[in-house]
Motif scaffolding. Sequence first.
Motif, mmCIF file in Angstrom:
data_model
loop_
_atom_site.group_PDB
_atom_site.id
_atom_site.type_symbol
_atom_site.label_atom_id
_atom_site.label_comp_id
_atom_site.label_asym_id
_atom_site.label_seq_id
_atom_site.Cartn_x
_atom_site.Cartn_y
_atom_site.Cartn_z
ATOM 1 N N GLU A 2 -17.502 104.340 -17.712
ATOM 2 C CA GLU A 2 -17.857 105.761 -17.576
ATOM 3 C C GLU A 2 -17.591 106.501 -18.886
ATOM 4 O O GLU A 2 -18.439 107.255 -19.369
ATOM 5 C CB GLU A 2 -17.042 106.378 -16.438
ATOM 6 N N TRP A 3 -16.425 106.276 -19.474
ATOM 7 C CA TRP A 3 -16.090 106.920 -20.736
ATOM 8 C C TRP A 3 -17.029 106.459 -21.847
ATOM 9 O O TRP A 3 -17.489 107.251 -22.656
ATOM 10 C CB TRP A 3 -14.652 106.620 -21.145
ATOM 11 N N ARG A 4 -17.330 105.159 -21.885
ATOM 12 C CA ARG A 4 -18.179 104.602 -22.943
ATOM 13 C C ARG A 4 -19.601 105.145 -22.884
ATOM 14 O O ARG A 4 -20.225 105.373 -23.897
ATOM 15 C CB ARG A 4 -18.184 103.072 -22.830
ATOM 16 N N ASN A 5 -20.118 105.360 -21.691
ATOM 17 C CA ASN A 5 -21.501 105.807 -21.551
ATOM 18 C C ASN A 5 -21.658 107.326 -21.588
ATOM 19 O O ASN A 5 -22.764 107.834 -21.479
ATOM 20 C CB ASN A 5 -22.131 105.228 -20.280
ATOM 21 N N ASN A 6 -20.569 108.039 -21.792
ATOM 22 C CA ASN A 6 -20.633 109.476 -21.953
ATOM 23 C C ASN A 6 -21.463 109.811 -23.198
ATOM 24 O O ASN A 6 -21.356 109.137 -24.225
ATOM 25 C CB ASN A 6 -19.206 110.039 -22.087
ATOM 26 N N LEU A 7 -22.298 110.823 -23.106
ATOM 27 C CA LEU A 7 -23.215 111.169 -24.193
ATOM 28 C C LEU A 7 -22.491 111.421 -25.517
ATOM 29 O O LEU A 7 -22.893 110.918 -26.569
ATOM 30 C CB LEU A 7 -24.056 112.389 -23.807
ATOM 31 N N GLU A 8 -21.418 112.179 -25.494
ATOM 32 C CA GLU A 8 -20.676 112.482 -26.723
ATOM 33 C C GLU A 8 -20.042 111.215 -27.298
ATOM 34 O O GLU A 8 -20.024 111.014 -28.509
ATOM 35 C CB GLU A 8 -19.600 113.538 -26.447
ATOM 36 N N THR A 9 -19.521 110.348 -26.430
ATOM 37 C CA THR A 9 -18.947 109.079 -26.884
ATOM 38 C C THR A 9 -20.007 108.241 -27.569
ATOM 39 O O THR A 9 -19.795 107.711 -28.666
ATOM 40 C CB THR A 9 -18.360 108.292 -25.693
ATOM 41 N N ARG A 10 -21.183 108.138 -26.954
ATOM 42 C CA ARG A 10 -22.260 107.339 -27.530
ATOM 43 C C ARG A 10 -22.720 107.908 -28.867
ATOM 44 O O ARG A 10 -23.013 107.168 -29.796
ATOM 45 C CB ARG A 10 -23.434 107.221 -26.552
ATOM 46 N N LYS A 11 -22.769 109.220 -28.953
ATOM 47 C CA LYS A 11 -23.198 109.876 -30.192
ATOM 48 C C LYS A 11 -22.297 109.497 -31.365
ATOM 49 O O LYS A 11 -22.758 109.359 -32.493
ATOM 50 C CB LYS A 11 -23.201 111.392 -29.993
ATOM 51 N N GLY A 37 -26.378 103.113 -27.677
ATOM 52 C CA GLY A 37 -27.109 102.849 -26.442
ATOM 53 C C GLY A 37 -26.215 102.852 -25.214
ATOM 54 O O GLY A 37 -24.997 102.705 -25.305
ATOM 55 N N LEU A 38 -26.853 103.029 -24.063
ATOM 56 C CA LEU A 38 -26.139 102.898 -22.796
ATOM 57 C C LEU A 38 -25.723 101.447 -22.605
ATOM 58 O O LEU A 38 -26.466 100.533 -22.950
ATOM 59 C CB LEU A 38 -27.026 103.317 -21.625
ATOM 60 N N VAL A 39 -24.551 101.235 -22.052
ATOM 61 C CA VAL A 39 -24.063 99.894 -21.781
ATOM 62 C C VAL A 39 -24.246 99.615 -20.290
ATOM 63 O O VAL A 39 -23.821 100.413 -19.446
ATOM 64 C CB VAL A 39 -22.575 99.753 -22.185
ATOM 65 N N GLU A 40 -24.876 98.493 -19.985
ATOM 66 C CA GLU A 40 -25.094 98.086 -18.592
ATOM 67 C C GLU A 40 -23.799 97.529 -18.006
ATOM 68 O O GLU A 40 -22.982 96.938 -18.719
ATOM 69 C CB GLU A 40 -26.187 97.019 -18.521
ATOM 70 N N GLU A 41 -23.635 97.691 -16.703
ATOM 71 C CA GLU A 41 -22.416 97.268 -16.018
ATOM 72 C C GLU A 41 -22.080 95.798 -16.273
ATOM 73 O O GLU A 41 -20.939 95.470 -16.610
ATOM 74 C CB GLU A 41 -22.549 97.524 -14.517
ATOM 75 N N GLU A 42 -23.026 94.906 -16.117
ATOM 76 C CA GLU A 42 -22.750 93.477 -16.294
ATOM 77 C C GLU A 42 -22.336 93.153 -17.723
ATOM 78 O O GLU A 42 -21.408 92.372 -17.942
ATOM 79 C CB GLU A 42 -23.949 92.630 -15.869
ATOM 80 N N ASN A 43 -23.021 93.749 -18.703
ATOM 81 C CA ASN A 43 -22.643 93.533 -20.103
ATOM 82 C C ASN A 43 -21.248 94.069 -20.387
ATOM 83 O O ASN A 43 -20.475 93.467 -21.131
ATOM 84 C CB ASN A 43 -23.652 94.180 -21.043
ATOM 85 N N SER A 72 -10.159 101.719 -32.827
ATOM 86 C CA SER A 72 -11.230 102.559 -32.295
ATOM 87 C C SER A 72 -10.730 103.136 -30.978
ATOM 88 O O SER A 72 -9.863 102.549 -30.329
ATOM 89 C CB SER A 72 -12.520 101.766 -32.112
ATOM 90 N N TRP A 73 -11.274 104.279 -30.594
ATOM 91 C CA TRP A 73 -10.755 104.957 -29.409
ATOM 92 C C TRP A 73 -11.824 105.785 -28.731
ATOM 93 O O TRP A 73 -12.841 106.127 -29.314
ATOM 94 C CB TRP A 73 -9.560 105.841 -29.770
ATOM 95 N N THR A 74 -11.508 106.092 -27.490
ATOM 96 C CA THR A 74 -12.323 107.002 -26.686
ATOM 97 C C THR A 74 -11.371 107.870 -25.878
ATOM 98 O O THR A 74 -10.428 107.355 -25.273
ATOM 99 C CB THR A 74 -13.235 106.216 -25.711
#
Length: 143
Positions: A16-25, A31-37, A80-82
Amino acid sequence: MILRKVTFEDWKILLEWRNNLETRKNSHNMGLVEEENHKKWLNSIIVNENRQLFVAFNNEIPVGTVRADFDKQNNEYELSWTIAPDLRVKRIGKKMIKLLADKLRLKIRVEIKNGNIASIKIAEYTGMIFKKEENGVLHYSNY
């Protein structure tokens, strides 16, 4: 604040944190990360002796994550951090990274995308100084 080594059960909040728009930016990979990956990635982190991944807790509430990748050749860690999206701008990142940097007691470095002011402030707060810029990425280290 405490740092706890990640477990597989943390996968959902980390994704959830990784796929946050600001985190991705602000990530190298936007890119969005898929659950299985994500689950495969997390499993690989847990068994990798040269990577440490922690979840930071403040008053038993998860507030962020920090990863330390050990580079044996240079005897240093790349961090690295989020920060939990709803807790940004609350100085949590500074506390979290300083806590880990003090714990590691080795050389540390980070790569920060140009324009990511919050992460620049975190790096400087933990004693890192600007070294160079390459292709829009700022390099900071404590040596």
